[in-house]
Enzyme design. Structure first.
Site, mmCIF file in Angstrom:
data_model
loop_
_atom_site.group_PDB
_atom_site.id
_atom_site.type_symbol
_atom_site.label_atom_id
_atom_site.label_comp_id
_atom_site.label_asym_id
_atom_site.label_seq_id
_atom_site.Cartn_x
_atom_site.Cartn_y
_atom_site.Cartn_z
ATOM 1 N N HIS A 71 -7.215 2.757 4.004
ATOM 2 C CA HIS A 71 -7.004 3.520 5.241
ATOM 3 C C HIS A 71 -8.321 3.698 6.033
ATOM 4 C CE1 HIS A 71 -3.175 4.720 3.409
ATOM 5 N NE2 HIS A 71 -2.819 5.206 4.585
ATOM 6 N N CYS B 26 -11.066 2.729 0.281
ATOM 7 C CA CYS B 26 -9.663 3.077 0.519
ATOM 8 C C CYS B 26 -9.269 2.268 1.742
ATOM 9 C CB CYS B 26 -9.504 4.572 0.796
ATOM 10 S SG CYS B 26 -7.844 4.996 1.390
ATOM 11 N N GLU C 121 -2.967 8.361 8.784
ATOM 12 C CA GLU C 121 -1.499 8.369 8.820
ATOM 13 C C GLU C 121 -0.966 9.207 9.985
ATOM 14 O OE1 GLU C 121 0.903 6.780 6.971
ATOM 15 O OE2 GLU C 121 -0.522 5.676 5.733
ATOM 16 N N ASP D 244 0.877 -1.182 0.000
ATOM 17 C CA ASP D 244 0.000 0.000 0.000
ATOM 18 C C ASP D 244 0.912 1.230 0.000
ATOM 19 O OD1 ASP D 244 -2.380 1.627 0.321
ATOM 20 O OD2 ASP D 244 -1.865 1.845 2.438
ATOM 21 N N SER D 245 0.305 2.399 -0.157
ATOM 22 C CA SER D 245 1.079 3.633 -0.080
ATOM 23 C C SER D 245 1.598 3.874 1.344
ATOM 24 C CB SER D 245 0.192 4.807 -0.484
ATOM 25 O OG SER D 245 -0.922 4.886 0.375
HETATM 26 N N1 DGL Z 1 -4.806 3.239 1.015
HETATM 27 C C1 DGL Z 1 -4.860 3.665 -0.320
HETATM 28 C C2 DGL Z 1 -6.131 3.286 -1.033
HETATM 29 O O1 DGL Z 1 -6.730 2.282 -0.698
HETATM 30 C C3 DGL Z 1 -4.297 4.996 -0.745
HETATM 31 C C4 DGL Z 1 -4.321 6.160 0.158
HETATM 32 C C5 DGL Z 1 -3.431 7.270 -0.386
HETATM 33 O O2 DGL Z 1 -2.210 7.019 -0.438
HETATM 34 O O3 DGL Z 1 -3.951 8.312 -0.791
HETATM 35 O O4 DGL Z 1 -6.548 3.912 -1.981
#
Ligand code: DGL
Length: 287
Positions: A206, A204, A159, A16-17
């Site tokens: 997150h 997402c 984050e 993931d990012s």
């Molecule tokens: N967690 C990521 C997603 O599911 C990306 C969040 C990000 O880096 O903006 O899209």
């Protein structure tokens, strides 16, 4: 008796990012506790959600390369933004390796859960802009009404570790109240109006960490689909069908990599997913 494939005992690679993919990691631990996992958080280049599709696809290829070089039996793109723009490219680049994204399983779970056929998607700017969920849902049922909403600030809140902070509730209210008005108002809306969605996709990875704040706005009645949870269910079934489940009885091996300071990754991972993780458990890698 058939011998297990030599691939079976390799770890599953997950990226993931940042720490968002840990929600997928946790779902994989719940459904597949015997599987070894190799996790990469591309913390140095977060967020992916505000960047262009070409940039995200390039980052995703570089992140995937590292995992594949280490030896994995499956690549899990635990990021909706990267799944939306890079899944086909990754599947082509690593033909022969199972490459799994989070969008198709999330969409399938939502289409199955919605009764009134109005589904809301909350995701990053990039995922909403690309329309990947709309396409996946239309392919499953063209009659579905889909409303997508970018909630990029949720990524920063997670984050920052502010997912339980009152500010998370304020942000959730700001984003979601127009789509999910208070219950008294919902009940009074005229019958010809499109009904309030009865299903919300956390598009997402997150966002599951902000679920308590999100629930405060949407209420208890709405079905919430965690794309990571749906993906873990899909992977458990896939590994069983392909006889690629880990055969060793030794405890699963969990390894973490970050492209930026391990301290930050460790702090967030401790809070969200792996209470006993320490800085020494995180390998710093350069992409
Ligand atoms: N967690 C990521 C997603 O599911 C990306 C969040 C990000 O880096 O903006 O899209």
């Amino acid at each position: 008796m058939t011998c297990p494939s030599p691939l079976a005992d390799l770890p599953i690679g997950v990226f993931d990012s940042g720490v968002g993919g840990l929600s997928v990691f946790m779902a994989l631990r719940r459904h597949l506790p015997r599987e070894s996992l190799l996790y990469l958080g591309d913390m140095a280049r977060l967020p992916y959600g505000t960047k262009g599709a070409h940039t995200v696809a390039r980052y995703a290829e570089q992140a995937a390369d590292i995992l594949v070089q280490r030896g994995i039996k499956m690549l899990v793109v635990a990021c909706n933004t990267a799944s939306a723009v890079a899944l086909d490219r990754l599947a082509e680049r690593f033909s022969g390796l199972a490459v799994v994204g989070v969008i198709a399983p999330g969409a399938a779970a939502a289409a199955a859960a919605s009764q009134n056929r109005h589904i809301a998607i909350i995701a990053t700017e990039g995922t909403v802009r690309g329309g990947a969920y709309e396409r996946a849902l239309a392919a499953l049922d063209p009659k579905l009404t889909v409303t997508s909403l970018a909630c990029q600030l949720f990524v920063a809140l997670a984050e920052e570790g502010w997912n339980q902070d009152p500010i998370a509730e304020q942000v959730a209210l700001r984003y979601l109240a127009p789509l999910f008005p208070p219950l008294q108002v919902r009940d009074k809306s005229p019958p010809h109006r499109v009904p309030t969605p009865d299903c919300l996709v956390l598009g997402c990875t997150h966002f599951p960490f902000l679920l308590p704040a999100i629930r405060k706005v949407i209420g208890a009645q709405i079905s919430v689909i965690d794309s990571g949870e749906a993906t873990a269910v899909f992977i458990a079934r896939w590994l069983a069908q392909h006889k690629l489940g880990r055969s060793q009885n030794r405890p699963a091996h969990l390894h973490f990599m970050s492209t930026d300071t391990p301290e930050r990754f460790a702090r967030l991972a401790q809070a969200f997913a792996v209470p006993d993780i320490s800085v020494a458990d995180i390998e710093l890698v350069n992409l």
